[in-house]
Write a protein that holds these residues in place. Sequence first.
Motif, PDB file in Angstrom:
ATOM      1  N   ARG A  28       0.695  -1.325   0.146  1.00  0.00           N
ATOM      2  CA  ARG A  28      -0.328  -0.043   0.163  1.00  0.00           C
ATOM      3  C   ARG A  28       1.092   1.148  -0.013  1.00  0.00           C
ATOM      4  N   VAL A  29       1.531   1.292   1.134  1.00  0.00           N
ATOM      5  CA  VAL A  29       2.802   2.833   0.776  1.00  0.00           C
ATOM      6  C   VAL A  29       3.765   2.504  -0.288  1.00  0.00           C
ATOM      7  N   TRP A  73       1.222   4.264  -3.015  1.00  0.00           N
ATOM      8  CA  TRP A  73       1.123   5.637  -2.975  1.00  0.00           C
ATOM      9  C   TRP A  73       2.379   6.647  -3.181  1.00  0.00           C
ATOM     10  N   VAL A  74       3.572   6.070  -3.087  1.00  0.00           N
ATOM     11  CA  VAL A  74       5.069   6.475  -3.083  1.00  0.00           C
ATOM     12  C   VAL A  74       5.069   6.901  -5.214  1.00  0.00           C
ATOM     13  N   ALA A 113       3.146   9.764  -6.357  1.00  0.00           N
ATOM     14  CA  ALA A 113       3.743  10.798  -5.709  1.00  0.00           C
ATOM     15  C   ALA A 113       5.307  11.561  -5.798  1.00  0.00           C
ATOM     16  N   THR A 165      -0.192   6.649   6.576  1.00  0.00           N
ATOM     17  CA  THR A 165      -0.782   7.253   5.897  1.00  0.00           C
ATOM     18  C   THR A 165      -0.419   7.924   4.657  1.00  0.00           C
ATOM     19  N   GLN A 166      -1.378   7.886   3.641  1.00  0.00           N
ATOM     20  CA  GLN A 166      -0.900   8.456   2.547  1.00  0.00           C
ATOM     21  C   GLN A 166      -0.491  10.063   2.132  1.00  0.00           C
ATOM     22  N   VAL A 173       3.207  10.147   3.604  1.00  0.00           N
ATOM     23  CA  VAL A 173       4.587   9.920   1.983  1.00  0.00           C
ATOM     24  C   VAL A 173       4.539  11.275   1.801  1.00  0.00           C
ATOM     25  N   ALA A 174       3.784  11.973   1.583  1.00  0.00           N
ATOM     26  CA  ALA A 174       3.547  13.454   1.076  1.00  0.00           C
ATOM     27  C   ALA A 174       4.513  14.292   1.550  1.00  0.00           C
TER      28      ALA A 174
END
Length: 89
Positions: free
Chosen positions: A21-22, A25-26, A29, A79-80, A83-84
């Motif tokens: 999942r992480v 997201w990466v 982004a 969380t997303q 990551v941001a």
Amino acid sequence: MALFGLGRSARPPANDGPRRRVEAWVRPAAGLDEADVVKVNEILCPDPACPGFETVILIMRPGERTRALKVPKPIAAVTQADVADALTG
């Protein structure tokens, strides 16, 4: 025979969902493509100043130095937005 692990059963696979999942997201982004590699790991930091478990994200792009990002929490809690923040920090 248990020499070199022969004759023993392999460890069961770890829950890979939070790591994947992480990673998912990466990629968008950070503007990564298929040639780029993302590795996500959870480590226990032995330094008393550390939060305990932290998530380390490595971004490896051909021809560039590896970029390491840290999120001061376990993978399952990332969380997303974390990551941001790590990408911009």
